[in-house]
Design a protein around this motif. Structure first.
Motif, PDB file in Angstrom:
ATOM      1  N   ALA A 174     -13.404  -6.175  -9.269  1.00 13.59           N
ATOM      2  CA  ALA A 174     -12.910  -6.936  -8.122  1.00 13.59           C
ATOM      3  C   ALA A 174     -14.057  -7.372  -7.226  1.00 13.59           C
ATOM      4  CB  ALA A 174     -11.907  -6.103  -7.328  1.00 13.59           C
ATOM      5  N   GLN A 175     -15.019  -6.496  -7.049  1.00 12.32           N
ATOM      6  CA  GLN A 175     -16.181  -6.815  -6.212  1.00 12.32           C
ATOM      7  C   GLN A 175     -17.007  -7.935  -6.842  1.00 12.32           C
ATOM      8  OE1 GLN A 175     -18.732  -3.376  -5.367  1.00 12.32           O
ATOM      9  NE2 GLN A 175     -18.565  -3.919  -3.200  1.00 12.32           N
ATOM     10  N   GLN A 176     -17.189  -7.882  -8.141  1.00 11.08           N
ATOM     11  CA  GLN A 176     -17.936  -8.919  -8.843  1.00 11.08           C
ATOM     12  C   GLN A 176     -17.264 -10.295  -8.716  1.00 11.08           C
ATOM     13  OE1 GLN A 176     -18.248  -7.437 -12.851  1.00 11.08           O
ATOM     14  NE2 GLN A 176     -19.380  -5.610 -12.193  1.00 11.08           N
ATOM     15  N   LEU A 177     -15.934 -10.293  -8.732  1.00 13.66           N
ATOM     16  CA  LEU A 177     -15.175 -11.546  -8.643  1.00 13.66           C
ATOM     17  C   LEU A 177     -14.946 -11.986  -7.193  1.00 13.66           C
ATOM     18  CD1 LEU A 177     -12.466 -10.855 -11.379  1.00 13.66           C
ATOM     19  CD2 LEU A 177     -14.537 -12.245 -11.601  1.00 13.66           C
ATOM     20  N   ARG A 178     -15.391 -11.164  -6.259  1.00 11.97           N
ATOM     21  CA  ARG A 178     -15.195 -11.430  -4.829  1.00 11.97           C
ATOM     22  C   ARG A 178     -13.716 -11.554  -4.465  1.00 11.97           C
ATOM     23  NH1 ARG A 178     -20.224 -15.595  -3.408  1.00 11.97           N
ATOM     24  NH2 ARG A 178     -21.874 -14.204  -4.164  1.00 11.97           N
ATOM     25  N   ILE A 179     -12.931 -10.657  -5.047  1.00  9.66           N
ATOM     26  CA  ILE A 179     -11.521 -10.566  -4.685  1.00  9.66           C
ATOM     27  C   ILE A 179     -11.418 -10.156  -3.221  1.00  9.66           C
ATOM     28  CG2 ILE A 179      -9.381  -9.278  -5.086  1.00  9.66           C
ATOM     29  CD1 ILE A 179      -9.978 -11.206  -7.343  1.00  9.66           C
ATOM     30  N   GLU A 180     -10.568 -10.855  -2.478  1.00 11.04           N
ATOM     31  CA  GLU A 180     -10.511 -10.657  -1.028  1.00 11.04           C
ATOM     32  C   GLU A 180      -9.423  -9.699  -0.580  1.00 11.04           C
ATOM     33  OE1 GLU A 180     -10.013 -14.574   0.556  1.00 11.04           O
ATOM     34  OE2 GLU A 180     -11.926 -15.303  -0.252  1.00 11.04           O
ATOM     35  N   ARG A 181      -8.466  -9.394  -1.458  1.00 11.50           N
ATOM     36  CA  ARG A 181      -7.329  -8.552  -1.068  1.00 11.50           C
ATOM     37  C   ARG A 181      -7.059  -7.507  -2.128  1.00 11.50           C
ATOM     38  NH1 ARG A 181      -6.324 -13.795   0.176  1.00 11.50           N
ATOM     39  NH2 ARG A 181      -5.528 -14.306   2.271  1.00 11.50           N
ATOM     40  N   VAL A 182      -6.719  -6.309  -1.674  1.00 12.49           N
ATOM     41  CA  VAL A 182      -6.339  -5.211  -2.560  1.00 12.49           C
ATOM     42  C   VAL A 182      -5.051  -4.586  -2.027  1.00 12.49           C
ATOM     43  CG1 VAL A 182      -6.959  -2.931  -3.452  1.00 12.49           C
ATOM     44  CG2 VAL A 182      -8.716  -4.715  -3.270  1.00 12.49           C
ATOM     45  N   VAL A 183      -4.082  -4.390  -2.927  1.00  5.70           N
ATOM     46  CA  VAL A 183      -2.819  -3.750  -2.575  1.00  5.70           C
ATOM     47  C   VAL A 183      -2.739  -2.433  -3.338  1.00  5.70           C
ATOM     48  CG1 VAL A 183      -0.306  -3.949  -2.548  1.00  5.70           C
ATOM     49  CG2 VAL A 183      -1.731  -6.007  -2.288  1.00  5.70           C
ATOM     50  N   ALA A 184      -2.730  -1.315  -2.632  1.00  2.24           N
ATOM     51  CA  ALA A 184      -2.678   0.011  -3.252  1.00  2.24           C
ATOM     52  C   ALA A 184      -1.300   0.627  -3.019  1.00  2.24           C
ATOM     53  CB  ALA A 184      -3.759   0.912  -2.668  1.00  2.24           C
ATOM     54  N   LEU A 185      -0.619   0.992  -4.111  1.00  4.33           N
ATOM     55  CA  LEU A 185       0.721   1.561  -4.002  1.00  4.33           C
ATOM     56  C   LEU A 185       0.905   2.708  -4.985  1.00  4.33           C
ATOM     57  CD1 LEU A 185       3.099  -1.549  -3.741  1.00  4.33           C
ATOM     58  CD2 LEU A 185       2.688   0.180  -1.983  1.00  4.33           C
ATOM     59  N   ASP A 186       1.512   3.770  -4.513  1.00  3.17           N
ATOM     60  CA  ASP A 186       1.957   4.843  -5.391  1.00  3.17           C
ATOM     61  C   ASP A 186       3.461   4.664  -5.565  1.00  3.17           C
ATOM     62  OD1 ASP A 186       2.868   7.322  -6.502  1.00  3.17           O
ATOM     63  OD2 ASP A 186       0.984   8.236  -5.874  1.00  3.17           O
ATOM     64  N   VAL A 187       3.873   4.267  -6.765  1.00  2.00           N
ATOM     65  CA  VAL A 187       5.275   3.906  -6.975  1.00  2.00           C
ATOM     66  C   VAL A 187       6.212   5.098  -6.801  1.00  2.00           C
ATOM     67  CG1 VAL A 187       4.739   1.940  -8.449  1.00  2.00           C
ATOM     68  CG2 VAL A 187       5.048   4.197  -9.490  1.00  2.00           C
ATOM     69  N   ALA A 188       5.702   6.307  -6.938  1.00  6.25           N
ATOM     70  CA  ALA A 188       6.550   7.488  -6.766  1.00  6.25           C
ATOM     71  C   ALA A 188       6.948   7.706  -5.311  1.00  6.25           C
ATOM     72  CB  ALA A 188       5.837   8.728  -7.299  1.00  6.25           C
ATOM     73  N   ALA A 189       6.239   7.045  -4.373  1.00  9.98           N
ATOM     74  CA  ALA A 189       6.510   7.248  -2.952  1.00  9.98           C
ATOM     75  C   ALA A 189       7.417   6.180  -2.353  1.00  9.98           C
ATOM     76  CB  ALA A 189       5.199   7.292  -2.170  1.00  9.98           C
ATOM     77  N   VAL A 190       7.517   5.019  -2.997  1.00 11.19           N
ATOM     78  CA  VAL A 190       8.250   3.913  -2.364  1.00 11.19           C
ATOM     79  C   VAL A 190       9.720   4.272  -2.176  1.00 11.19           C
ATOM     80  CG1 VAL A 190       6.662   2.170  -3.273  1.00 11.19           C
ATOM     81  CG2 VAL A 190       8.719   2.747  -4.568  1.00 11.19           C
ATOM     82  N   GLY A 191      10.251   3.897  -1.020  1.00 12.59           N
ATOM     83  CA  GLY A 191      11.667   4.082  -0.739  1.00 12.59           C
ATOM     84  C   GLY A 191      12.102   5.502  -0.469  1.00 12.59           C
ATOM     85  N   THR A 192      11.165   6.448  -0.388  1.00 12.26           N
ATOM     86  CA  THR A 192      11.535   7.858  -0.249  1.00 12.26           C
ATOM     87  C   THR A 192      11.656   8.317   1.199  1.00 12.26           C
ATOM     88  OG1 THR A 192       9.225   8.585  -0.310  1.00 12.26           O
ATOM     89  CG2 THR A 192      10.382   8.413  -2.433  1.00 12.26           C
ATOM     90  N   SER A 193      11.080   7.552   2.139  1.00 13.03           N
ATOM     91  CA  SER A 193      11.068   7.943   3.555  1.00 13.03           C
ATOM     92  C   SER A 193      10.500   9.339   3.763  1.00 13.03           C
ATOM     93  CB  SER A 193      12.489   7.860   4.147  1.00 13.03           C
ATOM     94  OG  SER A 193      12.970   6.540   4.101  1.00 13.03           O
ATOM     95  N   ARG A 194       9.501   9.686   2.982  1.00  5.02           N
ATOM     96  CA  ARG A 194       8.852  10.995   3.096  1.00  5.02           C
ATOM     97  C   ARG A 194       7.470  10.912   3.727  1.00  5.02           C
ATOM     98  NH1 ARG A 194      10.226  12.801  -3.125  1.00  5.02           N
ATOM     99  NH2 ARG A 194      12.501  13.022  -2.871  1.00  5.02           N
ATOM    100  N   GLY A 195       7.082   9.732   4.140  1.00  5.72           N
ATOM    101  CA  GLY A 195       5.741   9.527   4.643  1.00  5.72           C
ATOM    102  C   GLY A 195       4.816   9.104   3.515  1.00  5.72           C
ATOM    103  N   PRO A 196       3.775   8.372   3.840  1.00  2.60           N
ATOM    104  CA  PRO A 196       2.853   7.890   2.805  1.00  2.60           C
ATOM    105  C   PRO A 196       1.989   9.010   2.253  1.00  2.60           C
ATOM    106  CG  PRO A 196       2.095   7.240   4.989  1.00  2.60           C
ATOM    107  CD  PRO A 196       3.434   7.874   5.179  1.00  2.60           C
ATOM    108  N   SER A 197       1.783   8.971   0.941  1.00  5.47           N
ATOM    109  CA  SER A 197       0.967   9.991   0.269  1.00  5.47           C
ATOM    110  C   SER A 197      -0.373   9.428  -0.181  1.00  5.47           C
ATOM    111  CB  SER A 197       1.722  10.517  -0.964  1.00  5.47           C
ATOM    112  OG  SER A 197       1.993   9.452  -1.871  1.00  5.47           O
ATOM    113  N   ILE A 198      -0.685   8.202   0.198  1.00  6.66           N
ATOM    114  CA  ILE A 198      -1.796   7.489  -0.401  1.00  6.66           C
ATOM    115  C   ILE A 198      -2.979   7.300   0.549  1.00  6.66           C
ATOM    116  CG2 ILE A 198      -1.040   5.140   0.246  1.00  6.66           C
ATOM    117  CD1 ILE A 198      -1.646   4.366  -2.735  1.00  6.66           C
TER     118      ILE A 198
END
Length: 246
Positions: A174-198
């Motif tokens: 990503a750095q080599q390609l000069r990507i400007e945006r990164v989205v980091a998600l742990d799919v096991a946490a989405v929708g759980t309302s347990r607080g972010p684990s990431i």
């Protein structure tokens, strides 16, 4: 579920990207990455699963950015092109629309990518969970400028999902390609309302990629969870469940 979005003050609202997961034409509620069990979302007695009703609900909250995940494309390789175009056209005034369509065959999305090129607020995500290697970041090369491509770094319970390549391999590419945006998600946490684990992962990504715009979420309940991720180096937070009550 957090009630009525009362935790959203003006400063927090600017940091929120509202999530729309679409499956077979319906807006569904993502919970813990169990995509087969996702059910249509009903907002305030309106028709369940209408993605336009959901986006209107978010906009009434004052949200100015969207993340749309096309689950048909991610899971089946069958992009919902017409629906995606309608959503983009209907909300062309938004600040930003991030769209995850996995890695579909280019010929199936060629005309849509031409449409995206003309809508500079739209960014297409290359999701690591759908890719065999980091070089897949160049999947849309020739169809989209890298300013309209984001790296999606996907995890499940902390384990990176990136095909044959490591987390570092993906970030280096990503750095080599000069990507400007990164989205980091742990799919096991989405929708759980347990607080972010990431948060720890976000801090690691920020150290490796100090100049990107970093997005994350999963399990967010309120402004304290947003602050946790911002303190970890995020610029924006993806939220759905905590915004759903009428």
């Amino acid at each position: 579920m957090i009630s009525n979005g009362c935790w959203l003050d003006a400063a927090t609202r600017e940091k929120i990207v509202a999530v729309v997961d679409v499956k077979s034409g319906f807006a569904v509620h993502a919970i813990a990455g169990n995509r087969q069990a996702y059910q249509p979302i009903a907002i305030g007695g309106q028709t369940a699963g209408d993605p336009f009703t959901l986006v209107a609900h978010y906009r009434r909250r004052g949200i100015r950015s969207l993340y749309i995940a096309d689950l048909d494309s991610i899971v089946l390789g069958q992009p919902q092109i017409e629906l995606l175009e309608r959503l983009i056209r209907a909300h062309s005034d938004l600040d930003e629309i991030l769209i995850d369509i996995g890695l579909p065959e280019l010929e199936t999305v060629a005309s849509w990518l031409e449409f995206v090129q003309k809508n500079r607020n739209v960014v297409v995500i290359v999701a690591s969970e759908c890719a065999p290697r980091a070089a897949s970041l160049q999947h849309f090369k020739g169809s989209l400028d890298f300013s309209q491509v984001a790296l999606g770094m996907d995890y499940r319970q902390g384990n990176f999902l990136g095909g044959d390549d490591s987390e570092s391999d993906w970030m280096n590419h990503a750095q080599q390609l000069r990507i400007e945006r990164v989205v980091a998600l742990d799919v096991a946490a989405v929708g759980t309302s347990r607080g972010p684990s990431i948060a720890g992962t976000c801090s690691r990504i920020r150290r490796h990629l100090p100049d990107v715009k970093l997005y994350s979420g999963g399990g967010i309940r309120d402004d304290s969870d947003v602050k946790l991720l911002l303190d970890a180096g995020c610029d924006h937070c993806l939220v759905a469940t905590a915004l759903l009550d009428p």
